[in-house]
Design a protein around this motif. Sequence first.
Motif, PDB file in Angstrom:
ATOM      1  N   GLY A  99       8.267 -13.926  20.095  1.00 44.89           N
ATOM      2  CA  GLY A  99       7.720 -14.632  18.944  1.00 44.89           C
ATOM      3  C   GLY A  99       6.357 -15.227  19.224  1.00 44.89           C
ATOM      4  O   GLY A  99       5.789 -15.096  20.314  1.00 44.89           O
ATOM      5  N   GLU A 100       5.839 -15.892  18.216  1.00 46.12           N
ATOM      6  CA  GLU A 100       4.525 -16.518  18.316  1.00 46.12           C
ATOM      7  C   GLU A 100       4.543 -17.777  19.180  1.00 46.12           C
ATOM      8  O   GLU A 100       3.500 -18.395  19.390  1.00 46.12           O
ATOM      9  CB  GLU A 100       3.997 -16.842  16.918  1.00 46.12           C
ATOM     10  CG  GLU A 100       3.719 -15.592  16.084  1.00 46.12           C
ATOM     11  CD  GLU A 100       3.260 -15.913  14.679  1.00 46.12           C
ATOM     12  OE1 GLU A 100       3.089 -17.115  14.368  1.00 46.12           O
ATOM     13  OE2 GLU A 100       3.083 -14.975  13.882  1.00 46.12           O
ATOM     14  N   ASP A 101       5.710 -18.170  19.680  1.00 46.72           N
ATOM     15  CA  ASP A 101       5.818 -19.339  20.567  1.00 46.72           C
ATOM     16  C   ASP A 101       5.654 -18.940  22.038  1.00 46.72           C
ATOM     17  O   ASP A 101       6.034 -19.717  22.917  1.00 46.72           O
ATOM     18  CB  ASP A 101       7.175 -20.027  20.354  1.00 46.72           C
ATOM     19  CG  ASP A 101       8.344 -19.049  20.412  1.00 46.72           C
ATOM     20  OD1 ASP A 101       8.110 -17.874  20.780  1.00 46.72           O
ATOM     21  OD2 ASP A 101       9.471 -19.441  20.076  1.00 46.72           O
ATOM     22  N   VAL A 115       3.514 -13.605  21.363  1.00 46.01           N
ATOM     23  CA  VAL A 115       3.978 -12.252  21.702  1.00 46.01           C
ATOM     24  C   VAL A 115       4.359 -11.562  20.395  1.00 46.01           C
ATOM     25  O   VAL A 115       5.253 -12.032  19.688  1.00 46.01           O
ATOM     26  CB  VAL A 115       5.172 -12.300  22.676  1.00 46.01           C
ATOM     27  CG1 VAL A 115       5.501 -10.899  23.170  1.00 46.01           C
ATOM     28  CG2 VAL A 115       4.859 -13.215  23.853  1.00 46.01           C
ATOM     29  N   TYR A 116       3.668 -10.455  20.081  1.00 45.47           N
ATOM     30  CA  TYR A 116       3.810  -9.818  18.774  1.00 45.47           C
ATOM     31  C   TYR A 116       4.722  -8.597  18.787  1.00 45.47           C
ATOM     32  O   TYR A 116       5.160  -8.146  17.732  1.00 45.47           O
ATOM     33  CB  TYR A 116       2.432  -9.379  18.251  1.00 45.47           C
ATOM     34  CG  TYR A 116       1.578 -10.519  17.741  1.00 45.47           C
ATOM     35  CD1 TYR A 116       2.040 -11.829  17.800  1.00 45.47           C
ATOM     36  CD2 TYR A 116       0.318 -10.299  17.195  1.00 45.47           C
ATOM     37  CE1 TYR A 116       1.272 -12.868  17.346  1.00 45.47           C
ATOM     38  CE2 TYR A 116      -0.458 -11.333  16.730  1.00 45.47           C
ATOM     39  CZ  TYR A 116       0.020 -12.621  16.802  1.00 45.47           C
ATOM     40  OH  TYR A 116      -0.745 -13.662  16.349  1.00 45.47           O
ATOM     41  N   THR A 117       4.975  -8.013  19.949  1.00 48.32           N
ATOM     42  CA  THR A 117       5.747  -6.775  19.964  1.00 48.32           C
ATOM     43  C   THR A 117       6.440  -6.608  21.305  1.00 48.32           C
ATOM     44  O   THR A 117       5.985  -7.137  22.331  1.00 48.32           O
ATOM     45  CB  THR A 117       4.826  -5.563  19.698  1.00 48.32           C
ATOM     46  OG1 THR A 117       5.584  -4.359  19.775  1.00 48.32           O
ATOM     47  CG2 THR A 117       3.697  -5.490  20.719  1.00 48.32           C
ATOM     48  N   THR A 145       6.144  -5.914  26.780  1.00 44.71           N
ATOM     49  CA  THR A 145       5.763  -6.823  25.701  1.00 44.71           C
ATOM     50  C   THR A 145       4.241  -6.856  25.574  1.00 44.71           C
ATOM     51  O   THR A 145       3.510  -6.571  26.523  1.00 44.71           O
ATOM     52  CB  THR A 145       6.280  -8.248  25.991  1.00 44.71           C
ATOM     53  OG1 THR A 145       5.744  -8.686  27.245  1.00 44.71           O
ATOM     54  CG2 THR A 145       7.789  -8.292  26.042  1.00 44.71           C
ATOM     55  N   GLY A 146       3.780  -7.221  24.392  1.00 44.67           N
ATOM     56  CA  GLY A 146       2.339  -7.332  24.144  1.00 44.67           C
ATOM     57  C   GLY A 146       2.070  -8.340  23.061  1.00 44.67           C
ATOM     58  O   GLY A 146       2.933  -8.615  22.213  1.00 44.67           O
ATOM     59  N   GLY A 147       0.856  -8.907  23.078  1.00 41.49           N
ATOM     60  CA  GLY A 147       0.563  -9.923  22.076  1.00 41.49           C
ATOM     61  C   GLY A 147      -0.901 -10.266  21.992  1.00 41.49           C
ATOM     62  O   GLY A 147      -1.779  -9.451  22.277  1.00 41.49           O
ATOM     63  N   ARG A 148      -1.155 -11.513  21.635  1.00 47.26           N
ATOM     64  CA  ARG A 148      -2.520 -11.954  21.335  1.00 47.26           C
ATOM     65  C   ARG A 148      -3.419 -12.034  22.559  1.00 47.26           C
ATOM     66  O   ARG A 148      -4.638 -12.054  22.418  1.00 47.26           O
ATOM     67  CB  ARG A 148      -2.483 -13.334  20.664  1.00 47.26           C
ATOM     68  CG  ARG A 148      -2.225 -13.264  19.162  1.00 47.26           C
ATOM     69  CD  ARG A 148      -2.473 -14.598  18.505  1.00 47.26           C
ATOM     70  NE  ARG A 148      -3.848 -15.051  18.686  1.00 47.26           N
ATOM     71  CZ  ARG A 148      -4.260 -16.291  18.460  1.00 47.26           C
ATOM     72  NH1 ARG A 148      -3.400 -17.212  18.088  1.00 47.26           N
ATOM     73  NH2 ARG A 148      -5.523 -16.619  18.632  1.00 47.26           N
TER      74      ARG A 148
END
Length: 448
Positions: A200-202, A226-228, A240-243
């Motif tokens: 999640g975005e946290d 974390v977006y995906t 995992t991957g994200g901003r």
Amino acid sequence: MDYSAPHSADDAVRMSAKRTAELFGAEYLMVTPSTLTDGSIGVSYRRKAEYEDITELPRSLAEKQAKASAGRTKRPRIQAQTPADGSGSSMSLVRRPSGTGVGAEDQPKSLVQRPSATKQQRPEWHAPWKLMRVISGHLGWVRALAVEPNNQWFASGAGDRTIKIWSLATGALRLTLTGHISTVRGLAVSPRHPYLFSCGEDKMVKCWDLETNKVIRHYHGHLSGVYTLALHPRLDLLVTGGRDGVCRVWDMRTRSNVHVLSGHKGTVADIKCQDADPQIISGSLDSTVRLWDLAAGKSMGVLTHHKKGVRNIAIHPSEFTFASASTGSIKQWMCPRGDFMQNFEGQNSVINSLSVNDENVLFSGGDDGSMSFWDWKTGHRFQSTETTAQPGSLEAEAGIMASTFDRTGLRLITGEADKTIKVWKQDEDATPETHPLTWAPTLGRQRY
């Protein structure tokens, strides 16, 4: 010659030009020694000086051309011209005047010819899809969906910070999992363990034990939301991957960070894993798709065809191909090198979600609620429709945030901005006679 005697300017120019011609030779000069009336360069001289060497093909190429033309005697429409000395055939860059013994129709018009239009494959007929069920229960945008391997239930994550488990057959709510403190952006159910993974975005990545419905592991390391996330089909690995723009590979059991795959310049919006190389494919808002070598932890290739950020990736369940989506553009690629195959053209919106099933149906969902169904083989859009926001929603909430097919490929589940989950199925009564295929081949050139 007496240089002490005064000379006019014309005499001086003529004398200088004459000496230059004697010193360097007339063939190396860009201007003729004799001055033209308008002061310009002699056209016939420039033609001779600049193009004399390429009026005929080299002898080796001329021989090759002769062999090729001899092998095409069954198609005598295009014939090579024979020079006056009879030495083989030749393709001349200089156009011969008409009426010189060779018909004007048989003369080569140009060395650069328009490529012939490729024969287009007729798309397969697919039944249209219709709405089957609307499931309400979330209090925020539904951003993530995952179907369990036995096809009994599916999980959804939303902006209300909860994960809900739903019965796939009836749509009834089975369970609500709480623990994230911000929007849940990614979900995955392990096919080999009783685990559900969420992010999640946290900045949190959690592993839920579905036997006790509790969090048993956290994966710490991301510096931002974390977006995906994606699970490797055979190895105990989580990606995992994200901003923060990196993809992190985790050992599922020890929680150690195996690799940090860096290279993207923007937010990583989607990640997919598969058995064979490239084992990891990631799409980013920096408009690129990267193919990763899992063993080396390095990038195998970068696909830079998209003009806008890549928001979603879909891997075909049986073919060695995948598709990527950005604003107004869906592109199909072939593994392992990421060779471009074709465009899916026609949906001009921000495409948030892609899904593909075994029957070669590709679904794409847009930010404005637009839905398109495509034939995977040919790129033909056989159905275009729009979702309906539930009563009381704003017009801007008709957006599709996530989608997935169930394990059979017969049901499509979409998570939407009106806080609902919608289940779609194919129309059983449709036949090729009641819903004929509207397709016409075009002569359009392939665009990258």
